[in-house]
Motif scaffolding. Structure first.
Motif: not given
Length: 805
Positions: A69, A71-76, A163, A167, A179, A189, A191
């Motif tokens: 899945e 991920l965006k950098y902002s999700d981590i 990022e 991934n 993820s 998740d 996050r």
């Protein structure tokens, strides 16, 4: 002179090295600017799972090698990034891709340690290795890694590099990307990951197996403390909180890791609500579309499954199996009557050496009890005793007995299967291949387990006889002692389960009561070849699989639940062809249909309808046997099991037949309602083992069928065979009549009537085939009950001695 020569050589060497170094450096800069290696990253595509949907569009399973899945950098979360950088590259934001200070520092530490204890690769270099996917350590590979590292650093920002890294990184147990790892290790998740959880994951990239909490929990725990210490050293967490974070985390997580399978993986955590069906579909698609498309193509597979019905079937079968296991191995063990004839030779061997007197008997109740207690209480003592006996025979016997007992015990669990087919469309709606799908239990009994079918086979015998105009549904057949000769020249005397004889019985009543002697006589009237031909047509099983002796009438042929369900589906579908299938159609990522089995089957059935081959058996034959089976379900051996509130609790209309084999080794219920045909089977994987004395299909299999169907319709309203109050139109070839309800003879003034459906006479080669009539009934039931078969044939049908012979 020597000094001048030395100086000249030195200067020449220096300039040569400088020239070559400059050229090499220029080449590197040129290649970096071209970005050829960077194309490998641009073309890298993560695998997209293939998704399986049921008939209602519900996603129930995924197929993949590595699930990712993106991920965006902002999700981590920041603390997750800090944990990985503390372990992998604490100078990440300051270097240009290659950290020379880290390389020197690692080299010094390795020299002092005398082995490699630290690496100097940066996080960007690790990403380059992942993209190149070349494991062989060569100078060329190192050069390509360095080149790609510089290109990545030139092309992407530090945040973008992180990022991509998160991934693509492999973190063990089949997880590609952060993820997937968060789901497998914590069912979370990304996050929602805590500092402690991030610290555990951060140690995995370098050694996923060594620091796996499932495979090596102690090593993982020690490494976790090290990572937390590094995070504190780099100022990411307070130093005085390290021990508390560590202790609190492992207090909760330790019970989890020690109870997890070491082989736990992303496959084990994947969505799969119908594992036996999913595996069946996987095999089909792998053959039709290939592995690469199946596991990496992001296909959308639309199947025939109804996942709600599937989960109902799984739950009801599992409850039934648990109850049967309790009966077989609980308080009723002594009375279960299980027989494993395969163990007789072992007992004889054991008895020939030790004076334990184990005679050969056909009922093995006591022997099973003996074995159970020997395993639990006496075997260790016997093994110790052999150490003091100077004979190898006794020792070998005990070891052989223990080895066989281990295999014997491991198979002492009742198994089962269920399959449901929409007999109008061919959709396979449920497929339960066993008690629970696991690495050790993947055998799909619904599709592959061949077992004797018992009385569930009798409708095929009766239908063949009706089709041959040997009988009608109300024809009287004598239920009396019978002995016949098999093809091997041996005597054969069928027995009914009750041990009683009922005299003359109408055929429909005989089917409802599942009378064995009547079934054998129907087979003899019809001919074995005709029965085999009929059964082969409806089940689509090869004729060679059906034995030719009189026991065929009692279901000694071995068929799978799928084949039985197919046979009953054709009977329920007015004799028309049914082609069961599991995959409707498949779409690729662009929405293009790449496989369409449903269309193929529809075209096949349309062609069969056009050329007249769609009618597998005559509609008239199917109509009569269907009415008889409805009578069985409504007023025969399975009725109470299907309809009683404390059993099946099914209030709808249906038809079907139970099946129990000799020694109680298999139990079946095959039935249909106006929409669906389902077969339930239960037994042991080792076919010689019995479910227990007195265990019948009516007591075990039929209630499961009833509960399933009751829940299919949420306990009503149920579909009807008579929509709008109208019955199916009677086929033109069916003749309606009546016989005496006592015995199936011609109606008389002193007996009630029962319906008699039979086929119109036909003439073949000048010979008229029609259902034979009988003498008129005088209403004396006991008179017919007390006669034996030969008396009846001679006195009642006026058959001569020569004809009888």
């Amino acid at each position: 002179m020597n000094k001048e020569k030395t100086l000249r050589i030195t200067i020449t060497t220096f300039f040569s090295i400088a020239l070559l170094g400059g050229l090499f450096f220029g080449y590197i800069l040129s290649e970096v600017n071209k970005g050829k290696e960077l194309q490998k990253l641009a073309s890298y595509q993560p695998t997209t799972p293939t998704k399986l949907y049921d008939t209602n569009g519900v996603l129930f399973a995924e197929l993949y090698r590595h699930k990712q899945e993106l991920l965006k950098y902002s999700d981590i979360p920041p603390h997750v990034i800090h944990a990985f950088l503390s372990v992998e590259d604490d100078n990440f934001f300051n270097h240009f891709g290659i950290d020379f200070l880290a390389i020197v520092r690692a080299a010094i530490k390795n020299v002092f340690a005398g082995r490699i204890v630290q690496g100097g690769s940066t996080l960007t270099q690790q990403l380059a290795k992942t993209i190149l996917q070349q494991r062989k350590k060569t100078f060329g590979r190192k050069f390509l890694e360095a080149l790609l590292t510089l290109q990545i650093e030139q092309e992407y920002t530090k945040e973008e590099i992180l990022e991509i890294y998160f991934n693509l990184i492999y973190l063990g147990h089949g997880t590609t990307g952060l993820s997937s790892a968060a789901n497998v290790y914590f069912q979370k998740d990304v996050r929602d990951l805590s500092i402690a959880e991030a610290a555990l994951l951060a140690r995995l990239p370098k050694a996923p197996v060594t620091y796996s909490p499932f495979k090596n929990p102690k090593e993982a725990k020690q490494a976790h403390m090290v990572v937390l210490g590094l995070m504190a050293k780099n100022g990411f967490i307070p130093k005085d909180q390290v021990q508390k974070i560590h202790d609190d985390f492992w207090e909760r997580y330790w019970p989890v890791v020690i109870t997890q399978s070491p082989s736990r993986s992303t496959w084990g955590a994947k969505l799969n609500r119908a594992p036996y069906f999913t595996e069946w579909v996987r095999q089909i698609l792998e053959k039709e579309l290939g592995e690469e498309a199946l596991y990496t193509g992001g296909l959308r597979v639309y199947t025939t499954l109804d996942v709600r019905k599937q989960e109902i079937a799984e739950e009801e079968l599992r409850k039934g199996l648990i109850e049967q296991d309790k009966y077989a191995f609980g308080a009723n063990f002594r009375y279960a009557g299980r027989a494993d004839r395969g163990l007789v030779s072992l007992y004889n061997l054991f008895g020939s050496i030790f004076p334990v007197g184990v005679p050969y008997v056909t009922n093995l109740d006591d022997r099973q009890v003996f074995r159970l207690h020997l395993e639990k209480e006496m075997a260790p003592a016997l093994e110790l005793l052999t150490d003091f006996i100077p004979s190898e025979n006794e020792s070998a016997a005990v070891k052989e007995f223990q080895r066989s007992s281990l295999v014997f015990s491991s198979n002492l669990h009742v198994e089962g299967a269920i399959i449901t087919i929409d007999h109008q469309t061919g959709y396979i709606q449920t497929m339960v291949g066993g008690s629970r799908f696991s690495p050790k239990n993947q055998f799909n009994r619904a599709m592959q387990a061949r077992r004797q079918t018992g009385s569930a086979f009798k409708p095929f015998v009766y239908a063949a006889a009706i089709q041959n105009r040997a009988v009608g549904s109300g024809t009287g057949i004598m239920d009396a002692p019978l002995t016949t000769i098999t093809e091997e020249g041996e005597g054969y005397s069928p027995q009914d389960i009750s041990g009683d004889f009922r005299g003359m019985v109408p055929l429909s009543r005989a089917l409802s009561l599942s009378l064995n002697i009547v079934s054998v006589q129907v087979l003899m009237r019809t001919g074995t070849d005709s029965v085999i031909d009929f059964a082969s047509k409806v089940t689509k099983a090869n004729k060679a699989r059906f034995p030719t002796g009189p026991a065929l009438a009692l279901g000694v042929a071995e068929l799978t639940p799928y084949e039985m369900a197919l046979g009953y589906s054709i009977l329920a579908n007015k004799g028309k062809d049914v082609i069961p299938f599991s995959v409707r159609y498949v779409l690729n990522q662009s929405g293009t249909v790449v496989y369409n089995k449903e269309k193929e089957i529809q075209e096949t059935l349309a062609e069969e309808a056009k050329n007249g081959t769609i009618q597998i058996i005559p509609e008239a034959t199917a109509y009569i046997i269907k009415q008889m089976l409805i009578g069985v379900a409504m007023g025969g051996t399975p009725t109470q099991a299907l309809r009683a509130p404390d059993k099946g609790n099914y209030k709808g209309e249906s038809g079907g037949k139970t099946g129990s084999t000799s020694s109680y080794t298999n139990v079946w219920y095959a039935g249909f309602d106006p929409k669906y045909t389902s077969v339930v089977w239960m037994g042991f994987d080792k076919s010689s083992l019995s479910l227990g004395k007195g265990v019948t299909a009516a007591g075990v299999a039929a209630p499961i069928w009833g509960k399933m169907y009751s829940r299919f319709y949420n306990e009503g309203p149920y579909p009807s065979f008579y929509p709008n109050g109208k019955a199916d139109e009677i086929p033109a070839d069916v003749v309606k009549g009546a016989t005496c309800a006592f015995n199936g003879l011609s109606p008389g003034p002193n007996c009630p009537l029962t319906g008699n459906l039979f086929l119109k006479p036909i003439t073949i080669a000048g010979r008229t085939l029609s259902v034979p009539g009988g003498r008129q009934c005088d209403g004396d039931r006991d008179h017919y009950r007390s006669m034996d078969l030969n008396d009846f044939l001679q006195r009642e049908l006026e058959i001569s001695d020569d004809e009888l012979k």
